[in-house]
Design an enzyme around this catalytic site. Structure first.
Site, mmCIF file in Angstrom:
data_model
loop_
_atom_site.group_PDB
_atom_site.id
_atom_site.type_symbol
_atom_site.label_atom_id
_atom_site.label_comp_id
_atom_site.label_asym_id
_atom_site.label_seq_id
_atom_site.Cartn_x
_atom_site.Cartn_y
_atom_site.Cartn_z
ATOM 1 N N ASN A 9 0.854 -1.185 0.000
ATOM 2 C CA ASN A 9 0.000 0.000 0.000
ATOM 3 C C ASN A 9 0.895 1.242 0.000
ATOM 4 O O ASN A 9 1.486 1.589 1.032
ATOM 5 C CB ASN A 9 -0.902 -0.025 1.247
ATOM 6 C CG ASN A 9 -1.786 1.207 1.350
ATOM 7 O OD1 ASN A 9 -1.914 1.979 0.401
ATOM 8 N ND2 ASN A 9 -2.405 1.390 2.505
ATOM 9 N N TRP A 10 0.974 1.903 -1.138
ATOM 10 C CA TRP A 10 1.832 3.072 -1.252
ATOM 11 C C TRP A 10 1.253 4.310 -0.574
ATOM 12 O O TRP A 10 1.953 5.307 -0.413
ATOM 13 C CB TRP A 10 2.091 3.377 -2.732
ATOM 14 C CG TRP A 10 3.070 2.474 -3.394
ATOM 15 C CD1 TRP A 10 3.600 1.315 -2.902
ATOM 16 C CD2 TRP A 10 3.655 2.656 -4.690
ATOM 17 N NE1 TRP A 10 4.464 0.757 -3.807
ATOM 18 C CE2 TRP A 10 4.517 1.557 -4.924
ATOM 19 C CE3 TRP A 10 3.527 3.618 -5.674
ATOM 20 C CZ2 TRP A 10 5.253 1.420 -6.091
ATOM 21 C CZ3 TRP A 10 4.255 3.479 -6.854
ATOM 22 C CH2 TRP A 10 5.114 2.391 -7.057
ATOM 23 N N LYS A 11 -0.025 4.258 -0.229
ATOM 24 C CA LYS A 11 -0.707 5.414 0.367
ATOM 25 C C LYS A 11 -0.506 6.645 -0.541
ATOM 26 O O LYS A 11 -0.502 6.492 -1.761
ATOM 27 C CB LYS A 11 -0.234 5.638 1.802
ATOM 28 C CG LYS A 11 -0.401 4.371 2.662
ATOM 29 C CD LYS A 11 -0.158 4.609 4.117
ATOM 30 C CE LYS A 11 -0.371 3.316 4.906
ATOM 31 N NZ LYS A 11 -0.238 3.522 6.369
ATOM 32 N N HIS A 93 -9.563 0.771 5.312
ATOM 33 C CA HIS A 93 -8.305 1.016 6.017
ATOM 34 C C HIS A 93 -8.567 1.967 7.179
ATOM 35 O O HIS A 93 -9.422 2.847 7.104
ATOM 36 C CB HIS A 93 -7.273 1.617 5.060
ATOM 37 C CG HIS A 93 -5.882 1.626 5.602
ATOM 38 N ND1 HIS A 93 -5.441 2.570 6.512
ATOM 39 C CD2 HIS A 93 -4.821 0.807 5.375
ATOM 40 C CE1 HIS A 93 -4.185 2.333 6.806
ATOM 41 N NE2 HIS A 93 -3.783 1.268 6.142
ATOM 42 N N GLU A 95 -7.082 4.459 8.227
ATOM 43 C CA GLU A 95 -6.949 5.878 7.885
ATOM 44 C C GLU A 95 -8.212 6.405 7.228
ATOM 45 O O GLU A 95 -8.573 7.575 7.396
ATOM 46 C CB GLU A 95 -5.719 6.072 6.991
ATOM 47 C CG GLU A 95 -4.416 5.828 7.740
ATOM 48 C CD GLU A 95 -3.224 5.524 6.862
ATOM 49 O OE1 GLU A 95 -2.142 5.274 7.412
ATOM 50 O OE2 GLU A 95 -3.380 5.527 5.611
ATOM 51 N N GLU A 163 -4.953 -5.075 10.813
ATOM 52 C CA GLU A 163 -3.978 -4.009 10.995
ATOM 53 C C GLU A 163 -4.252 -3.306 12.322
ATOM 54 O O GLU A 163 -5.104 -2.418 12.397
ATOM 55 C CB GLU A 163 -4.066 -2.992 9.857
ATOM 56 C CG GLU A 163 -3.601 -3.506 8.517
ATOM 57 C CD GLU A 163 -3.286 -2.350 7.581
ATOM 58 O OE1 GLU A 163 -2.145 -2.296 7.109
ATOM 59 O OE2 GLU A 163 -4.162 -1.512 7.355
ATOM 60 N N GLY A 169 2.493 2.411 10.864
ATOM 61 C CA GLY A 169 3.381 3.546 10.689
ATOM 62 C C GLY A 169 4.178 3.941 11.916
ATOM 63 O O GLY A 169 4.853 4.968 11.918
ATOM 64 N N SER A 209 3.454 -2.006 10.292
ATOM 65 C CA SER A 209 4.910 -1.933 10.420
ATOM 66 C C SER A 209 5.589 -3.258 10.070
ATOM 67 O O SER A 209 6.477 -3.736 10.780
ATOM 68 C CB SER A 209 5.310 -1.480 11.826
ATOM 69 O OG SER A 209 4.842 -0.170 12.082
#
Length: 252
Positions: A9-11, A93, A95, A163, A169, A209
């Site tokens: 996942n490059w975000k 997700h 976020e 997650e 992160g 992570s």
């Protein structure tokens, strides 16, 4: 055992130059029973699809709108992702849940949108540090599965990524015992909700992570069928190292 899945996942990272970086991601021929997916920002999907055509690397989106089209400025549909070359899409997700207030019902609708477009949905679930501290981790994750995963889900059209929000992160991964406990719980939740053969074949990913240093330990744990990788997927060298941390075969 379910086929492994490792998704990067490059975000909100990556420009045109990142296309060449992605082309350096190489599946390990000794670990052929695995899907390798890159989920770049939507503007890069078409470029990556063209650059990676003919390779074993598959593409995914990071989110989609529940509707196929309409007056939704700034959004994109699952059909648009598929048209750009995606085969997968991440939904739910943390976020998105935290920053955009996405509910389990919204995530459920996005899963159905992914299926409508022929995509495989990767549904994210996970608890916050505060929720884990007061013993609510399984309650929270169980409610997210019940609300976000349609009851007719199949193992070929959906994967679940655990997650823990407190690990994303932060550089701090959940411990092997914490991962094992939660993945066992998620598998049981799948058996309670879905058809038994689908629950048994559902791919359960760990995210939070994941790095080349801890990937081998994480990917060898029972009921861990892959990983959803964040920052370590931005560089081919670190993403390749994670891919090469997979067990040689899926019979563990």
């Amino acid at each position: 055992m379910p086929r492994f899945l490792v998704a990067g996942n490059w975000k909100m990272n990556g420009l045109a130059a990142s296309v060449e970086e992605a082309s350096c991601v190489t599946p390990d021929p000794h670990r052929g029973d695995c899907d390798i997916v890159i989920c770049p920002p939507a503007p890069l999907l078409t470029r990556l699809s063209e650059r990676l055509r003919g390779t074993a690397i598959r593409l995914g989106g990071q989110d989609c709108h529940p509707s196929p089209c309409g007056a939704h400025t700034g959004d994109h549909s699952a059909e648009m992702l598929a048209d750009a070359g995606a085969e997968f899409v991440i939904v739910g997700h943390s976020e998105r849940r935290q920053c955009y207030g996405e509910t389990d019902d919204v995530v459920n609708r996005k899963v159905r949108a992914a299926w409508r477009a022929g995509l495989t949905a990767i549904v994210c679930v996970g608890e916050s540090g505060e929720q884990r501290a007061v013993g609510q981790a399984q309650t929270v994750v169980g409610a997210q599965i019940e609300g976000s995963v349609p009851i007719e889900a199949t193992a070929t059209r959906l994967a679940i990524a655990y997650e823990p929000v407190w690990a994303i992160g932060t550089g701090r991964s959940a411990s092997p015992d914490e991962i094992t406990e939660m993945h066992d719980f998620v598998r049981c939740a799948c058996h309670a909700r879905l058809a038994q053969n689908e629950a048994a074949g559902m791919r359960l990913l760990y995210g939070g992570s994941v790095t080349p240093d801890n990937a081998s330990t994480i990917l060898s744990l029972p009921e861990v069928n892959g990983a959803l990788v964040g920052g370590a997927s931005l560089r081919a060298s670190s993403f390749n190292a994670i891919i090469r941390s997979l067990p040689i075969t899926s019979s563990r």
